[in-house]
Design a protein around this motif. Structure first.
Motif, PDB file in Angstrom:
ATOM      1  N   SER A   8     -70.122  49.764 -12.474  1.00  0.00           N
ATOM      2  CA  SER A   8     -69.012  48.955 -12.154  1.00  0.00           C
ATOM      3  C   SER A   8     -68.081  48.862 -13.406  1.00  0.00           C
ATOM      4  O   SER A   8     -68.229  48.206 -14.435  1.00  0.00           O
ATOM      5  CB  SER A   8     -69.502  47.708 -12.093  1.00  0.00           C
ATOM      6  N   LEU A  10     -65.985  46.711 -13.786  1.00  0.00           N
ATOM      7  CA  LEU A  10     -65.496  45.160 -14.100  1.00  0.00           C
ATOM      8  C   LEU A  10     -66.091  44.832 -15.401  1.00  0.00           C
ATOM      9  O   LEU A  10     -65.469  44.054 -16.324  1.00  0.00           O
ATOM     10  CB  LEU A  10     -66.404  44.376 -13.080  1.00  0.00           C
ATOM     11  N   SER A  11     -67.101  45.723 -16.115  1.00  0.00           N
ATOM     12  CA  SER A  11     -67.676  45.553 -17.279  1.00  0.00           C
ATOM     13  C   SER A  11     -67.177  46.399 -18.539  1.00  0.00           C
ATOM     14  O   SER A  11     -67.435  46.313 -19.600  1.00  0.00           O
ATOM     15  CB  SER A  11     -69.258  45.523 -17.395  1.00  0.00           C
ATOM     16  N   ASP A  33     -64.352  46.487  -8.587  1.00  0.00           N
ATOM     17  CA  ASP A  33     -64.511  45.035  -8.056  1.00  0.00           C
ATOM     18  C   ASP A  33     -62.898  44.581  -7.855  1.00  0.00           C
ATOM     19  O   ASP A  33     -62.266  44.303  -8.926  1.00  0.00           O
ATOM     20  CB  ASP A  33     -65.339  44.432  -8.697  1.00  0.00           C
ATOM     21  N   ASN A  42     -62.268  34.584  -9.107  1.00  0.00           N
ATOM     22  CA  ASN A  42     -61.850  35.397 -10.393  1.00  0.00           C
ATOM     23  C   ASN A  42     -61.010  36.286  -9.746  1.00  0.00           C
ATOM     24  O   ASN A  42     -60.801  36.514  -8.713  1.00  0.00           O
ATOM     25  CB  ASN A  42     -63.290  36.143 -10.803  1.00  0.00           C
ATOM     26  N   THR A  44     -58.952  40.183 -10.577  1.00  0.00           N
ATOM     27  CA  THR A  44     -59.321  41.336 -10.826  1.00  0.00           C
ATOM     28  C   THR A  44     -57.969  42.286 -11.033  1.00  0.00           C
ATOM     29  O   THR A  44     -57.146  42.416 -11.630  1.00  0.00           O
ATOM     30  CB  THR A  44     -60.678  42.150 -10.904  1.00  0.00           C
ATOM     31  N   GLY A 195     -72.841  46.937 -14.060  1.00  0.00           N
ATOM     32  CA  GLY A 195     -71.756  46.883 -14.583  1.00  0.00           C
ATOM     33  C   GLY A 195     -72.158  46.813 -16.175  1.00  0.00           C
ATOM     34  O   GLY A 195     -72.037  47.520 -16.934  1.00  0.00           O
TER      35      GLY A 195
END
Ligand SMILES: O=C(CO)[C@@H](O)[C@H](O)COP(=O)(O)O
Ligand SMILES: [Fe+2]
Length: 232
Positions: A8, A10-11, A33, A42, A44, A195
């Motif tokens: 992921s 996202l990390s 994500d 949230n 992104t 992630g």
């Protein structure tokens, strides 16, 4: 059942997304994500970033839409280059129509369930899908602790898939790491999003192959060598 790993983004470091995508090129998918600050608390990224990411990597993109009104937006992620598009059943007005539209546009259609959403009401929809995502955290943030209480739902979903003889992939997302992936694999998951366990590691590519090895060990099933076939 081929086991697949989907790191992921996202990390990752958002200021270096192209490099971060390249850092996991041995993975089967790149999990993206998309959050809208309405369906989850949230925010992104959206279609233009997915389009740019697709140009930066050969790894197929697995877009996880945590947004309201996926019926309107999901097709745009296929057009932006996603190989798989996941919408949340809690947000979709017409999940069957949406899954058919995603497939018709040439991507894999996938449906996600939040932790409190049971699988049983959706048994009849499974043939319309290429993947079912059982969330193992409340969606919205990376780095949360894996919810062990989701293991029975993963098992029940696997039983339904097998009962109907479907090719459907079963993805888990949230808190998947070296400490939890074996439990997910034993319960019947075959696509693993990770992630923080990947991008928090010194060597993300090595983390991907370690996770793959643990999942294989838990099931005795071979993983794909990378870049799983995106076709259905
Ligand atoms: O969809 C989400 C969170 O809502 C996930 O894809 C997370 O990005 C996974 O991160 P880790 O829990 O593996 O750190
Ligand atoms: Fe996700």
């Amino acid at each position: 059942m081929a086991l697949q790993i989907s790191p992921s983004i996202l990390s990752a470091d958002f200021s270096r997304l192209a490099d971060e995508a390249k850092a996991v090129e041995g993975a089967d998918w790149l999990h993206v994500d998309v959050m809208d600050n309405h369906f989850v608390p949230n925010l992104t990224l959206g279609v233009p970033v997915v389009e740019a990411l697709g140009k930066a990597t050969d790894t197929p993109m697995d877009c996880h839409l945590m947004i309201e009104d996926p019926d309107r937006w999901a097709p745009q992620y296929v057009e932006a280059g996603a190989g798989s598009v996941t919408f949340h059943v809690e947000a979709a007005a017409a999940p069957v129509r949406l899954a058919r539209e995603i497939r018709a546009k040439g991507a894999r259609a996938s449906m996600a369930l939040k932790p409190a959403t049971p699988i049983e009401p959706y048994e009849d929809l499974l043939p319309e899908l290429d993947m079912l995502l059982v969330m193992t955290v409340e969606p919205g943030f990376g780095g949360q602790a894996f919810l062990d209480i989701m293991l029975p739902k993963i098992r029940r979903t696997r039983q339904l898939i097998d009962k109907h003889g479907l090719e459907l992939w079963l993805q888990v997302d949230g808190g998947v790491s070296a400490a939890t992936i074996e439990r997910c694999a034993e319960a019947g998951a075959d696509v693993f999003v990770a992630g923080s366990a990947v991008y928090g590691a010194q060597d993300p590519a090595k983390a991907v192959s370690e996770l793959r090895g643990l999942a294989e060990k838990a099931t005795g099933a071979p993983g794909t060598p990378g870049h799983a076939a995106t076709g259905r």
